[in-house]
Motif scaffolding. Structure first.
Motif, PDB file in Angstrom:
ATOM      1  N   UNK A   4      -8.388  -6.099 -12.864  1.00 39.56           N
ATOM      2  CA  UNK A   4      -6.965  -5.818 -12.955  1.00 39.56           C
ATOM      3  C   UNK A   4      -6.350  -6.135 -11.596  1.00 39.56           C
ATOM      4  N   UNK A   5      -5.349  -7.002 -11.607  1.00 38.03           N
ATOM      5  CA  UNK A   5      -4.757  -7.443 -10.345  1.00 38.03           C
ATOM      6  C   UNK A   5      -3.263  -7.190 -10.378  1.00 38.03           C
ATOM      7  N   UNK A   6      -2.813  -6.295  -9.503  1.00 36.15           N
ATOM      8  CA  UNK A   6      -1.393  -5.967  -9.424  1.00 36.15           C
ATOM      9  C   UNK A   6      -0.674  -6.945  -8.503  1.00 36.15           C
ATOM     10  N   UNK A   7       0.610  -7.133  -8.772  1.00 36.84           N
ATOM     11  CA  UNK A   7       1.453  -7.935  -7.895  1.00 36.84           C
ATOM     12  C   UNK A   7       2.887  -7.440  -8.013  1.00 36.84           C
ATOM     13  N   UNK A   8       3.705  -7.824  -7.039  1.00 38.70           N
ATOM     14  CA  UNK A   8       5.128  -7.494  -7.098  1.00 38.70           C
ATOM     15  C   UNK A   8       5.563  -6.364  -6.196  1.00 38.70           C
ATOM     16  N   UNK A   9       4.664  -5.750  -5.464  1.00 37.38           N
ATOM     17  CA  UNK A   9       5.049  -4.675  -4.562  1.00 37.38           C
ATOM     18  C   UNK A   9       5.722  -5.212  -3.315  1.00 37.38           C
ATOM     19  N   UNK A  10       6.146  -4.299  -2.443  1.00 38.68           N
ATOM     20  CA  UNK A  10       6.767  -4.695  -1.190  1.00 38.68           C
ATOM     21  C   UNK A  10       7.710  -3.637  -0.668  1.00 38.68           C
ATOM     22  N   UNK A  11       8.540  -4.060   0.270  1.00 35.70           N
ATOM     23  CA  UNK A  11       9.523  -3.176   0.897  1.00 35.70           C
ATOM     24  C   UNK A  11      10.897  -3.455   0.315  1.00 35.70           C
ATOM     25  N   UNK A  12      11.537  -2.408  -0.198  1.00 29.14           N
ATOM     26  CA  UNK A  12      12.866  -2.564  -0.782  1.00 29.14           C
ATOM     27  C   UNK A  12      13.766  -1.426  -0.308  1.00 29.14           C
ATOM     28  N   UNK A  13      15.055  -1.606  -0.501  1.00 26.25           N
ATOM     29  CA  UNK A  13      16.019  -0.565  -0.142  1.00 26.25           C
ATOM     30  C   UNK A  13      16.236   0.382  -1.316  1.00 26.25           C
ATOM     31  N   UNK A 108      -7.081  -1.237 -10.946  1.00 24.61           N
ATOM     32  CA  UNK A 108      -6.769  -2.313 -10.028  1.00 24.61           C
ATOM     33  C   UNK A 108      -6.851  -1.817  -8.594  1.00 24.61           C
ATOM     34  N   UNK A 109      -6.599  -2.727  -7.670  1.00 30.40           N
ATOM     35  CA  UNK A 109      -6.735  -2.393  -6.258  1.00 30.40           C
ATOM     36  C   UNK A 109      -5.488  -1.713  -5.698  1.00 30.40           C
ATOM     37  N   UNK A 110      -4.396  -1.780  -6.431  1.00 32.58           N
ATOM     38  CA  UNK A 110      -3.171  -1.120  -6.010  1.00 32.58           C
ATOM     39  C   UNK A 110      -2.181  -2.061  -5.351  1.00 32.58           C
ATOM     40  N   UNK A 111      -0.904  -1.725  -5.487  1.00 28.12           N
ATOM     41  CA  UNK A 111       0.184  -2.478  -4.861  1.00 28.12           C
ATOM     42  C   UNK A 111       1.078  -1.495  -4.119  1.00 28.12           C
ATOM     43  N   UNK A 112       1.338  -1.783  -2.870  1.00 33.18           N
ATOM     44  CA  UNK A 112       2.161  -0.877  -2.059  1.00 33.18           C
ATOM     45  C   UNK A 112       3.639  -1.105  -2.382  1.00 33.18           C
TER      46      UNK A 112
END
Length: 117
Positions: A4-13, A108-112
């Motif tokens: 399981x591979x997560x994507x789409x995380x990041x820094x947002x307001x 999955x490994x997680x998405x920050x």
């Protein structure tokens, strides 16, 4: 081997929206319930939302889970994000396609996701 591979995380307001994706492989995707969990700093991992194998989408508050069985992918849409939503978001799969309640079998490994104020 289930992956399981997560994507789409990041820094947002704060106040913005984000969509997390989780691509699955090594399993009969439609036969698995899928879920999203999150773990904030210093806190235990918590269940966010789950969806059954043939589910369309499920909404809880500001979050919506959906899946595309043709793409072996599950999504989590996060709306009106708040700083307290800052966490590592994990995708998970559960053997058996109907019961979405924890516990789950594969992770999955997680998405920050970090939400700034």
């Amino acid at each position: 081997q289930v992956q399981l591979v997560e994507s789409g995380g990041g820094l947002v307001q704060a106040g913005t929206s984000m969509i997390l994706s989780c691509a699955a492989s090594g399993l009969a995707f439609r036969s698995y319930a899928m879920g999203w969990f999150r773990q904030a700093p210093g806190k235990e991992r918590e269940f966010v939302l789950g969806i059954s194998g043939n589910g369309g989408s499920t909404m809880k508050g500001r979050f919506t889970i959906s899946r595309d069985n043709a793409k072996d992918t599950v999504y989590l849409q996060l709306n009106s994000l708040k700083p307290e939503d800052t966490a590592i978001y994990y995708c998970a799969a559960k053997v058996g396609g109907t019961n979405t309640a924890p516990p789950y079998n594969y992770w999955g490994q997680g998405a920050q996701v970090t939400v700034s104020s």
